[in-house]
Design a protein around this motif. Structure first.
Motif, PDB file in Angstrom:
ATOM      1  N   ILE A   4       0.882  -1.178   0.000  1.00 61.00           N
ATOM      2  CA  ILE A   4       0.000   0.000   0.000  1.00 61.00           C
ATOM      3  C   ILE A   4       0.919   1.229   0.000  1.00 61.00           C
ATOM      4  N   ARG A   5       0.561   2.210  -0.868  1.00 63.13           N
ATOM      5  CA  ARG A   5       1.405   3.419  -0.979  1.00 63.13           C
ATOM      6  C   ARG A   5       0.744   4.565  -0.196  1.00 63.13           C
ATOM      7  N   ALA A   6       1.581   5.263   0.561  1.00 61.47           N
ATOM      8  CA  ALA A   6       1.032   6.378   1.370  1.00 61.47           C
ATOM      9  C   ALA A   6       1.927   7.600   1.274  1.00 61.47           C
ATOM     10  N   VAL A   7       1.298   8.775   1.375  1.00 65.20           N
ATOM     11  CA  VAL A   7       2.070  10.003   1.580  1.00 65.20           C
ATOM     12  C   VAL A   7       1.825  10.467   3.017  1.00 65.20           C
ATOM     13  N   VAL A   8       2.830  11.105   3.602  1.00 69.70           N
ATOM     14  CA  VAL A   8       2.740  11.571   4.983  1.00 69.70           C
ATOM     15  C   VAL A   8       2.672  13.090   4.978  1.00 69.70           C
ATOM     16  N   LEU A   9       1.617  13.636   5.565  1.00 72.48           N
ATOM     17  CA  LEU A   9       1.498  15.094   5.713  1.00 72.48           C
ATOM     18  C   LEU A   9       1.837  15.424   7.164  1.00 72.48           C
ATOM     19  N   GLY A  10       3.022  15.991   7.389  1.00 70.16           N
ATOM     20  CA  GLY A  10       3.461  16.295   8.756  1.00 70.16           C
ATOM     21  C   GLY A  10       4.434  15.239   9.247  1.00 70.16           C
ATOM     22  N   ALA A  11       5.750  15.557   9.174  1.00 72.31           N
ATOM     23  CA  ALA A  11       6.774  14.564   9.553  1.00 72.31           C
ATOM     24  C   ALA A  11       7.296  14.840  10.956  1.00 72.31           C
ATOM     25  N   GLY A  12       6.377  15.034  11.900  1.00 73.00           N
ATOM     26  CA  GLY A  12       6.765  15.224  13.298  1.00 73.00           C
ATOM     27  C   GLY A  12       6.795  13.874  13.998  1.00 73.00           C
ATOM     28  N   ASP A  36       6.407  18.463   4.711  1.00 68.19           N
ATOM     29  CA  ASP A  36       6.657  19.130   5.997  1.00 68.19           C
ATOM     30  C   ASP A  36       7.609  20.297   5.716  1.00 68.19           C
ATOM     31  N   PRO A  37       7.326  21.467   6.291  1.00 68.77           N
ATOM     32  CA  PRO A  37       8.188  22.615   6.008  1.00 68.77           C
ATOM     33  C   PRO A  37       9.601  22.450   6.552  1.00 68.77           C
ATOM     34  N   GLU A  38       9.766  21.650   7.620  1.00 70.46           N
ATOM     35  CA  GLU A  38      11.085  21.574   8.265  1.00 70.46           C
ATOM     36  C   GLU A  38      11.671  20.172   8.316  1.00 70.46           C
ATOM     37  N   HIS A  39      10.811  19.164   8.529  1.00 75.45           N
ATOM     38  CA  HIS A  39      11.345  17.847   8.884  1.00 75.45           C
ATOM     39  C   HIS A  39      11.077  16.769   7.845  1.00 75.45           C
ATOM     40  N   ALA A  40      10.644  17.152   6.626  1.00 80.28           N
ATOM     41  CA  ALA A  40      10.231  16.139   5.650  1.00 80.28           C
ATOM     42  C   ALA A  40      11.287  15.051   5.475  1.00 80.28           C
ATOM     43  N   ILE A  43      11.968  11.420   7.102  1.00 78.22           N
ATOM     44  CA  ILE A  43      11.317  10.172   6.667  1.00 78.22           C
ATOM     45  C   ILE A  43      11.814   9.864   5.255  1.00 78.22           C
ATOM     46  N   PRO A  44      12.441   8.704   5.041  1.00 75.80           N
ATOM     47  CA  PRO A  44      12.939   8.389   3.701  1.00 75.80           C
ATOM     48  C   PRO A  44      11.788   8.266   2.694  1.00 75.80           C
ATOM     49  N   ALA A  45      11.889   8.990   1.580  1.00 68.83           N
ATOM     50  CA  ALA A  45      10.831   8.941   0.549  1.00 68.83           C
ATOM     51  C   ALA A  45      11.395   9.480  -0.764  1.00 68.83           C
ATOM     52  N   PRO A  46      10.797   9.117  -1.906  1.00 70.17           N
ATOM     53  CA  PRO A  46      11.312   9.620  -3.187  1.00 70.17           C
ATOM     54  C   PRO A  46      10.922  11.067  -3.484  1.00 70.17           C
ATOM     55  N   ARG A  47       9.866  11.592  -2.828  1.00 70.33           N
ATOM     56  CA  ARG A  47       9.444  12.981  -3.128  1.00 70.33           C
ATOM     57  C   ARG A  47       9.169  13.731  -1.836  1.00 70.33           C
ATOM     58  N   TYR A  48       9.512  15.017  -1.849  1.00 70.29           N
ATOM     59  CA  TYR A  48       9.251  15.861  -0.686  1.00 70.29           C
ATOM     60  C   TYR A  48       8.554  17.149  -1.107  1.00 70.29           C
ATOM     61  N   TRP A  49       7.693  17.633  -0.242  1.00 67.38           N
ATOM     62  CA  TRP A  49       7.065  18.945  -0.412  1.00 67.38           C
ATOM     63  C   TRP A  49       7.196  19.693   0.903  1.00 67.38           C
ATOM     64  N   ARG A  50       7.069  21.024   0.837  1.00 65.35           N
ATOM     65  CA  ARG A  50       7.200  21.830   2.062  1.00 65.35           C
ATOM     66  C   ARG A  50       5.859  22.059   2.738  1.00 65.35           C
ATOM     67  N   ASP A  51       4.751  21.817   2.009  1.00 64.64           N
ATOM     68  CA  ASP A  51       3.429  22.100   2.579  1.00 64.64           C
ATOM     69  C   ASP A  51       2.459  21.003   2.120  1.00 64.64           C
ATOM     70  N   TRP A  52       1.490  20.671   2.962  1.00 59.44           N
ATOM     71  CA  TRP A  52       0.559  19.592   2.616  1.00 59.44           C
ATOM     72  C   TRP A  52      -0.249  19.932   1.365  1.00 59.44           C
ATOM     73  N   ARG A  53      -0.514  21.245   1.150  1.00 59.98           N
ATOM     74  CA  ARG A  53      -1.332  21.629  -0.010  1.00 59.98           C
ATOM     75  C   ARG A  53      -0.585  21.327  -1.315  1.00 59.98           C
ATOM     76  N   GLU A  54       0.719  21.624  -1.324  1.00 56.88           N
ATOM     77  CA  GLU A  54       1.536  21.340  -2.518  1.00 56.88           C
ATOM     78  C   GLU A  54       1.504  19.842  -2.820  1.00 56.88           C
ATOM     79  N   CYS A  55       1.571  19.051  -1.774  1.00 58.94           N
ATOM     80  CA  CYS A  55       1.579  17.592  -1.954  1.00 58.94           C
ATOM     81  C   CYS A  55       0.276  17.138  -2.614  1.00 58.94           C
ATOM     82  N   LEU A  56      -0.857  17.545  -2.054  1.00 62.45           N
ATOM     83  CA  LEU A  56      -2.135  17.071  -2.614  1.00 62.45           C
ATOM     84  C   LEU A  56      -2.362  17.645  -4.009  1.00 62.45           C
ATOM     85  N   ALA A  57      -1.888  18.874  -4.250  1.00 59.98           N
ATOM     86  CA  ALA A  57      -2.047  19.476  -5.590  1.00 59.98           C
ATOM     87  C   ALA A  57      -1.280  18.663  -6.631  1.00 59.98           C
TER      88      ALA A  57
END
Ligand SMILES: NC(=O)c1ccc[n+]([C@@H]2O[C@H](COP(=O)([O-])OP(=O)(O)OC[C@H]3O[C@@H](n4cnc5c(N)ncnc54)[C@H](O)[C@@H]3O)[C@@H](O)[C@H]2O)c1
Length: 407
Positions: A4-12, A36-40, A43-57
């Motif tokens: 199952i593939r998941a994206v994480v919004l908030g890497a605290g 996550d703006p600071e801590h993305a 968490i090891p992942a192939p893609r990073y965004w700074r904000d949850w909105r950018e990710c879902l967009a």
């Protein structure tokens, strides 16, 4: 079978705790992106965004979205993720208001999507064992439950005075933040709905009028004799007490902790914060069928632990948070089943909630994989019940303990 593939919004703390499942079980879960703006990058992942909105967009190719953002962002992010067709693992609280919680759950049910809420305690062996004993009927019917959530002196100061959960306007009522887990357990154990609730509570200690004369706004600037005499000194809490900080901060090096004390909100005097949530609250509940539950949320305790006494018509279950004592009245042999007793938590790592974190992720990904609409709906709707109880308790507390009937 692909994971199952998941994206994480908030890497605290919570995002990392759930994402760790993918590292240990790569065949079951793959993290395909993190926002996550600071801590993305923690968490090891192939893609990073700074904000949850950018990710879902970006519409990432994923089955699930893990919403592990601060409370105030849950509603908007959860609704957007559901609208985009993702199943959710959504941290508690579902949202900060009853109306928003109802909206999220209704949206998921209407779309046939899962919302697995972060009520990890029902996924621990300790609390599941209590459920199994109640359901077996061996002790008769549950008549009353007395349960205490001891927050712990460190956590009440860290999270609920200086930290993210100190002000109900910015986060949510403490009885929702701290005790939605407990309400969830009561409804699950009893298998019935709560009918009415009353509650009292207030903020006793961390108030400006209790500030020692001459104390500075930040502990690092406080006169030494005042700072040394204060239990709550941030210098002591973050540099000396040796409390496990790993689950609170990504970097716990000496330099990082000194920055926390010198520069962050965690370095503030506990009597000079903008906190307003109670440090003690009691809730009384009556369930369908007449069973009563009393819950004590106590801020000033040595440890962060939950203790429970469940009185049944034929026996009693007593739990100290790690071990359960189960007795049948009149039985020479106090414990019901020697192979089952004494019962102790198998995994004691507190950052993993006694195994509950991973079991919740495992259960959520299995539900998504199964595509079982009825089971997903049951899981999605179950979480709402606990939140309704918490909102009713807060309404009662704010109205002098008036009894609130649950709709
Ligand atoms: N289930 C439980 O037992 C449990 C325990 C603790 C916290 N929680 C809940 O989990 C949630 C997260 O808590 P936490 O302790 O992990 O907090 P945290 O502060 O450690 O993590 C939140 C993360 O969200 C990030 N963030 C903030 N704004 C963002 C944005 N616009 N886009 C993307 N990321 C953003 C922050 O940078 C931070 O890293 C909260 O809702 C909290 O109430 C649940």
């Amino acid at each position: 079978m692909r994971p199952i593939r998941a994206v994480v919004l908030g890497a605290g703390y919570r995002g990392r705790a759930y994402a760790a499942f993918a590292l240990e079980h790569p065949g079951e879960l793959e993290i395909v992106g993190v926002a996550d703006p600071e801590h993305a990058e923690t968490i090891p992942a192939p893609r990073y965004w700074r904000d949850w909105r950018e990710c879902l967009a970006a519409r990432p190719e994923a089955d699930m979205v893990f919403v592990t953002l601060p409370d105030a962002l849950h509603y908007e992010a959860a609704m957007a993720a559901l609208d985009a067709g993702y199943h959710l693992l959504l941290e508690k609280p579902i949202a900060r208001t009853e109306a928003h919680c109802r909206e999220i759950i209704a949206s998921a049910v209407a779309k046939g999507l899962l919302v697995a809420t972060g009520h990890v305690l029902r996924y621990t062996s300790y609390f599941a064992h209590i459920k199994a004993i109640i359901d077996s009927g061996e002790l008769g019917e549950v008549v009353s439950i007395a349960h205490q959530e001891s927050v712990g002196f460190f956590k009440i100061a860290h999270s609920h005075c200086r930290g993210n959960w100190s002000n109900s306007e910015r986060s949510s009522p403490i009885i929702l933040q701290k005790c939605s887990h407990d309400f969830d357990l009561f409804a699950w154990w009893l298998g019935r709905r709560c009918r009415r609730v009353s509650s009292f509570g207030s903020l006793r200690l961390f108030r400006p009028e209790n500030r020692p004369a001459g104390a500075a706004d930040r502990c690092a600037d406080c006169p030494r004799q005042i700072e040394r005499a204060c239990i709550w000194s941030a210098c002591k809490m973050y540099l000396e007490y040796g409390e496990r900080l790993g689950y609170m901060f990504a970097d716990t090096s000496r330099e990082a902790m000194e920055r926390i004390v010198n520069e962050s909100p965690f370095g503030r005097c506990v009597y000079a914060c903008d906190n307003n949530v109670p440090d003690h609250q009691v809730v009384n509940m009556e369930f369908e069928g007449g069973a009563t539950v009393s819950l004590v949320m106590a801020g000033y305790t040595e440890r962060n632990v939950r203790t429970t006494r469940i009185s049944c018509t034929g026996g009693e279950i007593v739990g100290d948070g790690e071990r359960l004592h189960i007795c049948r009245f009149g039985s020479a042999d106090a414990d019901l089943d020697p192979s089952r007793e004494p019962f102790a938590l198998r995994e004691t790592n507190p950052s993993r909630h006694g195994g509950g974190d991973f079991n919740l992720v495992r259960s959520a990904i299995r539900l998504v994989r199964s595509g079982d609409a009825a089971a997903m709906k049951t899981c999605t709707e179950a979480a709402l019940e606990s939140h309704l109880m918490a909102f009713a308790a807060e309404e009662s507390r704010l109205n002098g303990g008036r009894v609130v009937e649950l709709k």
